[in-house]
Design a protein around this motif. Structure first.
Motif, PDB file in Angstrom:
ATOM      1  N   GLY A  97       0.808  -1.210   0.000  1.00  0.00           N
ATOM      2  CA  GLY A  97       0.000   0.000   0.000  1.00  0.00           C
ATOM      3  C   GLY A  97       0.842   1.261   0.000  1.00  0.00           C
ATOM      4  O   GLY A  97       2.070   1.210  -0.089  1.00  0.00           O
ATOM      5  N   PRO A  98       0.210   2.429   0.105  1.00  0.00           N
ATOM      6  CA  PRO A  98       0.940   3.696   0.128  1.00  0.00           C
ATOM      7  C   PRO A  98       1.890   3.772   1.325  1.00  0.00           C
ATOM      8  O   PRO A  98       1.559   3.310   2.421  1.00  0.00           O
ATOM      9  CB  PRO A  98      -0.174   4.752   0.248  1.00  0.00           C
ATOM     10  N   TRP A  99       3.058   4.364   1.099  1.00  0.00           N
ATOM     11  CA  TRP A  99       4.034   4.589   2.170  1.00  0.00           C
ATOM     12  C   TRP A  99       3.893   6.028   2.631  1.00  0.00           C
ATOM     13  O   TRP A  99       3.947   6.967   1.823  1.00  0.00           O
ATOM     14  CB  TRP A  99       5.447   4.347   1.657  1.00  0.00           C
ATOM     15  N   LEU A 100       3.679   6.221   3.931  1.00  0.00           N
ATOM     16  CA  LEU A 100       3.626   7.561   4.510  1.00  0.00           C
ATOM     17  C   LEU A 100       4.780   7.739   5.492  1.00  0.00           C
ATOM     18  O   LEU A 100       5.249   6.765   6.098  1.00  0.00           O
ATOM     19  CB  LEU A 100       2.298   7.788   5.242  1.00  0.00           C
ATOM     20  N   PRO A 101       5.250   8.972   5.666  1.00  0.00           N
ATOM     21  CA  PRO A 101       6.316   9.220   6.646  1.00  0.00           C
ATOM     22  C   PRO A 101       5.880   8.824   8.052  1.00  0.00           C
ATOM     23  O   PRO A 101       4.681   8.797   8.364  1.00  0.00           O
ATOM     24  CB  PRO A 101       6.546  10.733   6.536  1.00  0.00           C
ATOM     25  N   GLU A 102       6.860   8.529   8.882  1.00  0.00           N
ATOM     26  CA  GLU A 102       6.587   8.220  10.284  1.00  0.00           C
ATOM     27  C   GLU A 102       6.177   9.510  10.997  1.00  0.00           C
ATOM     28  O   GLU A 102       6.940  10.467  11.035  1.00  0.00           O
ATOM     29  CB  GLU A 102       7.835   7.634  10.937  1.00  0.00           C
ATOM     30  N   PRO A 103       4.960   9.577  11.551  1.00  0.00           N
ATOM     31  CA  PRO A 103       4.502  10.834  12.163  1.00  0.00           C
ATOM     32  C   PRO A 103       5.210  11.143  13.476  1.00  0.00           C
ATOM     33  O   PRO A 103       5.529  10.238  14.248  1.00  0.00           O
ATOM     34  CB  PRO A 103       3.002  10.581  12.387  1.00  0.00           C
ATOM     35  N   LEU A 104       5.410  12.433  13.711  1.00  0.00           N
ATOM     36  CA  LEU A 104       6.034  12.913  14.938  1.00  0.00           C
ATOM     37  C   LEU A 104       5.059  13.804  15.689  1.00  0.00           C
ATOM     38  O   LEU A 104       4.441  14.700  15.100  1.00  0.00           O
ATOM     39  CB  LEU A 104       7.291  13.731  14.632  1.00  0.00           C
ATOM     40  N   LEU A 105       4.915  13.576  16.986  1.00  0.00           N
ATOM     41  CA  LEU A 105       4.197  14.511  17.838  1.00  0.00           C
ATOM     42  C   LEU A 105       5.153  15.664  18.133  1.00  0.00           C
ATOM     43  O   LEU A 105       6.228  15.459  18.698  1.00  0.00           O
ATOM     44  CB  LEU A 105       3.776  13.831  19.139  1.00  0.00           C
ATOM     45  N   THR A 106       4.792  16.858  17.704  1.00  0.00           N
ATOM     46  CA  THR A 106       5.675  18.022  17.867  1.00  0.00           C
ATOM     47  C   THR A 106       5.041  19.051  18.784  1.00  0.00           C
ATOM     48  O   THR A 106       3.832  19.074  18.986  1.00  0.00           O
ATOM     49  CB  THR A 106       5.999  18.656  16.502  1.00  0.00           C
ATOM     50  N   SER A 107       5.890  19.918  19.319  1.00  0.00           N
ATOM     51  CA  SER A 107       5.423  20.946  20.252  1.00  0.00           C
ATOM     52  C   SER A 107       4.792  22.102  19.493  1.00  0.00           C
ATOM     53  O   SER A 107       5.069  22.314  18.306  1.00  0.00           O
ATOM     54  CB  SER A 107       6.594  21.448  21.097  1.00  0.00           C
ATOM     55  N   PRO A 108       3.940  22.892  20.162  1.00  0.00           N
ATOM     56  CA  PRO A 108       3.288  24.015  19.493  1.00  0.00           C
ATOM     57  C   PRO A 108       4.255  25.024  18.889  1.00  0.00           C
ATOM     58  O   PRO A 108       3.930  25.669  17.881  1.00  0.00           O
ATOM     59  CB  PRO A 108       2.459  24.653  20.626  1.00  0.00           C
ATOM     60  N   ASP A 109       5.464  25.173  19.467  1.00  0.00           N
ATOM     61  CA  ASP A 109       6.384  26.174  18.929  1.00  0.00           C
ATOM     62  C   ASP A 109       6.909  25.789  17.554  1.00  0.00           C
ATOM     63  O   ASP A 109       7.366  26.658  16.803  1.00  0.00           O
ATOM     64  CB  ASP A 109       7.547  26.447  19.894  1.00  0.00           C
ATOM     65  N   VAL A 110       6.843  24.512  17.182  1.00  0.00           N
ATOM     66  CA  VAL A 110       7.254  24.121  15.833  1.00  0.00           C
ATOM     67  C   VAL A 110       6.314  24.738  14.808  1.00  0.00           C
ATOM     68  O   VAL A 110       6.749  25.247  13.772  1.00  0.00           O
ATOM     69  CB  VAL A 110       7.284  22.585  15.691  1.00  0.00           C
ATOM     70  N   ALA A 111       5.017  24.723  15.093  1.00  0.00           N
ATOM     71  CA  ALA A 111       4.046  25.315  14.179  1.00  0.00           C
ATOM     72  C   ALA A 111       4.267  26.814  14.014  1.00  0.00           C
ATOM     73  O   ALA A 111       3.953  27.384  12.958  1.00  0.00           O
ATOM     74  CB  ALA A 111       2.626  25.045  14.670  1.00  0.00           C
ATOM     75  N   GLU A 112       4.819  27.449  15.041  1.00  0.00           N
ATOM     76  CA  GLU A 112       5.063  28.890  14.966  1.00  0.00           C
ATOM     77  C   GLU A 112       6.229  29.236  14.045  1.00  0.00           C
ATOM     78  O   GLU A 112       6.318  30.351  13.542  1.00  0.00           O
ATOM     79  CB  GLU A 112       5.325  29.443  16.376  1.00  0.00           C
TER      80      GLU A 112
END
Length: 310
Positions: A97-112
């Motif tokens: 099936g489709p290969w997706l990247p391994e997801p990471l739980l990131t902190s809110p400051d990454v989105a900033e």
């Protein structure tokens, strides 16, 4: 790979002092080095292996002959990541099936940090998957981490002139495929909240309202968990899939809003256990991409935050 003198020394440091200094430098840049390897590989597990290999090489370096420790560490990490990337390409050819990247739980400051969040986003990592290994390495090192062409040339065993050509080609390739829309933090929050409510209730009309006309849904079970075997495209098919396909089961389920790879996502629990992650791409107030990772081998980084940096 060359090393240049940072300052004159009276001779090699005693072994303990040299190792302390090497360890201090490596630890100081570890989050950065992990991010380099992860962006090149799309796999946190493989990125960690690359860091182990980079440390073994760094531990043997004459630190007194290194001009820029950050750049040198990035180069040796990128070199090891490139070797592993070529191996991963062969492994992905047999992936179910489709290969997706391994997801990471990131902190809110990454989105900033808009540039960092974009560079580690699921959507961007999928675009990077369409590059050849050397192109991907050059793009990441130049466009994300701003290494000069001479430094990149040492990392990928090319001349600086060749690296310039590769960088130009990779930029054009990525520009033609990367998402173009934007969303403010408020738009992103509103879209995720509306999306979560619609998925939880199976409200088809609400899904039709929040999904973009050309929305794409991908899921990755790795042959271990049930998942889509091909992408689903278009607002109608994706809305129906979300309303009745992934979620209808005889079990207690919950959706928790989280930051995944610097962007919005939902952590999916079934009977209290993590069943998957649904990362979404928001552009101009609408959901344009839904990336559902159920492969249990890719879910170890969604219960605790992973630090990424530039």
């Amino acid at each position: 790979m060359s090393a240049r003198s940072e300052q004159p020394t009276d001779g090699p440091l005693p072994r303990d002092s040299r190792m302390d200094s090497a360890t201090e430098a490596f630890v100081a840049h570890r989050n950065l080095l992990f991010t380099v390897a992860y962006e090149m590989l799309g796999s946190a597990a493989d990125a960690e292996d690359v860091l182990q290999e980079a440390w073994l090489r760094w531990a043997g370096v004459d630190l007194g002959a290194v001009l820029d420790r950050r750049a040198y560490l990035i180069r040796i990490t990128a070199r090891q990541a490139l070797k592993r990337l070529r191996t991963l390409g062969r492994r992905k050819e047999s992936y179910v099936g489709p290969w997706l990247p391994e997801p990471l739980l990131t902190s809110p400051d990454v989105a900033e940090d808009v540039e960092l969040a974009d560079s580690v986003s699921m959507a961007m990592l999928l675009v990077l998957e369409t590059l050849q290994p050397t192109e991907r390495a050059v793009f990441v090192l130049r466009e994300v981490f701003d290494l000069d062409y001479d430094e990149i040339a040492e990392a990928v065993d090319k001349t600086p002139a060749a690296v310039r050509q590769i960088a130009h080609r990779a930029r054009a390739h990525v520009a033609a495929r990367r998402p173009r829309g934007t969303a403010s933090p408020a738009e992103t929050r509103a879209a995720l909240e509306a999306f979560q409510r619609a998925v939880e209730t199976g409200d088809l009309q609400s899904l039709l309202d929040i999904l973009a006309p050309d929305v794409v849904a991908l899921s990755d079970g790795g042959g271990i968990r049930h998942a889509l075997l091909r992408p689903v495209v278009g607002v109608g098919p994706v809305a129906r899939l979300l309303a009745v396909g992934w979620w209808k089961r005889d079990a207690e389920r919950s959706l928790q809003p989280v930051q995944i790879n610097g962007g919005p996502g939902l952590l999916v629990r079934v009977d209290g256990e993590i069943d998957g992650v649904l990362a979404v791409r928001v552009e101009n107030g609408y959901i344009t991409g839904a990336y559902h990772v159920r492969n249990p081998e890719k879910l170890s980084r969604v219960e605790r935050e992973t630090a990424v940096s530039r």
